[in-house]
Design an enzyme around this catalytic site. Structure first.
Site, PDB file in Angstrom:
ATOM      1  N   TYR A 110      10.119  31.543  43.761  1.00 10.94           N
ATOM      2  CA  TYR A 110      10.600  32.911  43.971  1.00 10.94           C
ATOM      3  C   TYR A 110       9.471  33.870  43.642  1.00 10.94           C
ATOM      4  CZ  TYR A 110      13.040  37.327  43.150  1.00 10.94           C
ATOM      5  OH  TYR A 110      13.434  38.645  43.190  1.00 10.94           O
ATOM      6  N   GLU A 198      10.410  41.059  48.494  1.00  9.53           N
ATOM      7  CA  GLU A 198      10.913  39.818  47.904  1.00  9.53           C
ATOM      8  C   GLU A 198      10.707  38.652  48.852  1.00  9.53           C
ATOM      9  OE1 GLU A 198      14.867  39.040  45.381  1.00  9.53           O
ATOM     10  OE2 GLU A 198      15.251  39.031  47.529  1.00  9.53           O
TER      11      GLU A 198
END
Ligand code: GDP
Ligand code: MN
Length: 387
Positions: A110, A198
């Site tokens: 992530y 993101e």
């Protein structure tokens, strides 16, 4: 303002970030054309394009191993709506599908850049627990969340980048790739006035390379005046229709669940008005700030917005006249009501500049409008009337 994943990936490409090749379809007749743009020999990943994450969990991201799978996916989604844990129950329309070249995954990481109020900086958040809900990881395994702050030049030092790469157990070549991804993301964040970038998941492929499998971008609304190219990418179908229209007229409008429409000048006063309605057991249908420069025209547009919400059973207008003249606002209200046959009760509280004249105008208008002096009385009154 949000972008679709495919638009974000186009931006990623211009910043040298590794993303999958893809073909975009908005029409089921273009499936072949889209597939011709990618290597389909191992199948592909079909991805619904909508302003939401959590698509994978509801079948909006699917591995297709055959042409028939792709057709079935397009039949299932194109022109339909997608409901995820991030959308409301009505969901978002699916007008675009992306067909991406398949990536074989070894590991899902992530990575994001966010405006971090806590540290008063832009922060990078990285985790080895990618693909999952990062809020959940932060709760249950906080040690798996790595953080670094961008400096005033929107950069993270090589030392810090390599330290994080080390903690992620990346090999030498992956560390260099990681550094390049971080640097380019920082540059993109700065250039395009982003408020969020993101990549979830940022994967390590079976060949050992870092690759951006998903891409989410949020642009700071206040910077859109200097991001003209990005404004062109806005997809109004993904936004609340009334909120979108309000933005076009420079009104701050947020749709809520209740039945009392609110029209107020000033954000603080709007908050106070909503609180007061709630104090008397009412539920506001919206937050609406017509701004310090409320004019007749803006009042008219605001009425139109409020009335287009079928849940609205009454309207509370609360105007504090500083620079704004209450008599002009009163005339605006009268005109707006006359223009459209408004059949819900309206309570108006005017205070300040020319409020007496405003009230007189309302009273002799012959319209079903109740004038009140105090906010308490006005709120109580409208709550009574919608019950
Ligand atoms: P989201 O659910 O809306 O966040 O959509 P993502 O783009 O993150 O996709 C969801 C999941 O699908 C990812 O976490 C991956 O596990 C999987 N996925 C997406 N693209 C690929 C791919 O090319 N290959 C494989 N094997 N899985 C993929
Ligand atoms: Mn994702």
């Amino acid at each position: 303002m949000n972008l679709h994943e495919y638009q974000a990936k186009e931006l990623f490409e211009t910043y040298g970030l590794p993303v999958s090749k893809r073909g975009i379809i908005t029409d089921r007749n273009n499936i072949d054309e889209a597939l011709n743009l990618i290597d389909f020999s191992n199948g592909c990943v079909a991805k619904v394009q909508a302003h939401t994450g959590g698509r994978g969990k509801v079948g909006g991201v699917k591995l297709c191993s055959s042409y028939e799978d792709v057709i079935a996916f397009v039949e299932e989604w194109l022109g339909k709506k997608i409901v995820t844990i991030q959308t409301d129950s009505a969901g978002l329309p699916v007008n675009v599908i992306s067909l991406e070249e398949l990536t074989n995954i070894d590991k899902e990481l992530y990575m994001s850049l966010i405006v971090d109020r806590g540290s008063k900086s832009i922060s990078m958040i990285v985790s080895e627990a990618g693909g999952m809900n990062i809020e959940e990881v932060a709760e249950t395994n906080p040690e798996k969340i790595l953080k670094a702050q961008l400096n005033e030049n929107f950069k993270i030092s090589n030392e810090e980048i390599f330290k994080i790469a080390q903690l992620l157990a990346l090999n030498e070549s992956q560390k260099e790739q990681f550094k390049s991804i971080v640097d380019n993301c920082c540059l993109l964040f700065k250039d395009k006035d982003l408020s969020l970038l993101e990549i979830n998941p940022l994967v390590i492929t079976d060949k050992g390379n870092l690759h951006c499998l998903d891409a989410k971008i949020n642009i700071d609304e206040n910077a859109l005046y200097r991001q003209v190219d990005l404004v062109a990418l806005r997809d109004a179908s993904q936004e609340d229709q009334r909120e979108y229209e309000a933005k076009q007229s420079d009104l701050s409008y947020v749709a809520l669940e209740g039945n009392i429409g609110c029209m107020v000048n000033g954000a603080g006063l709007a908050m106070g008005t909503m609180d007061t309605i709630k104090l008397y057991d009412g539920e506001p249908a919206n937050f609406l700030d017509v701004g310090g420069t409320a004019t007749k025209e803006r009042v008219s547009i605001a009425f139109q917005l409020i009335l287009s919400d079928v849940n609205v059973k009454g309207i509370l207008v609360n105007i504090f006249g500083g620079i704004v003249r209450c008599d002009l606002i009163a005339q605006g209200i009268i005109d707006a009501i006359k223009e459209r046959s408004v059949d819900v009760p309206i309570v108006v509280r005017l205070q300040g500049n020319q409020s007496e004249r405003g009230k007189k105008l309302l009273n002799k208008s012959g319209l079903n409008v109740i004038g009140e002096d105090s906010l308490q009385h006005a709120a109580q009154k409208i709550v009574e009337l919608v019950k």
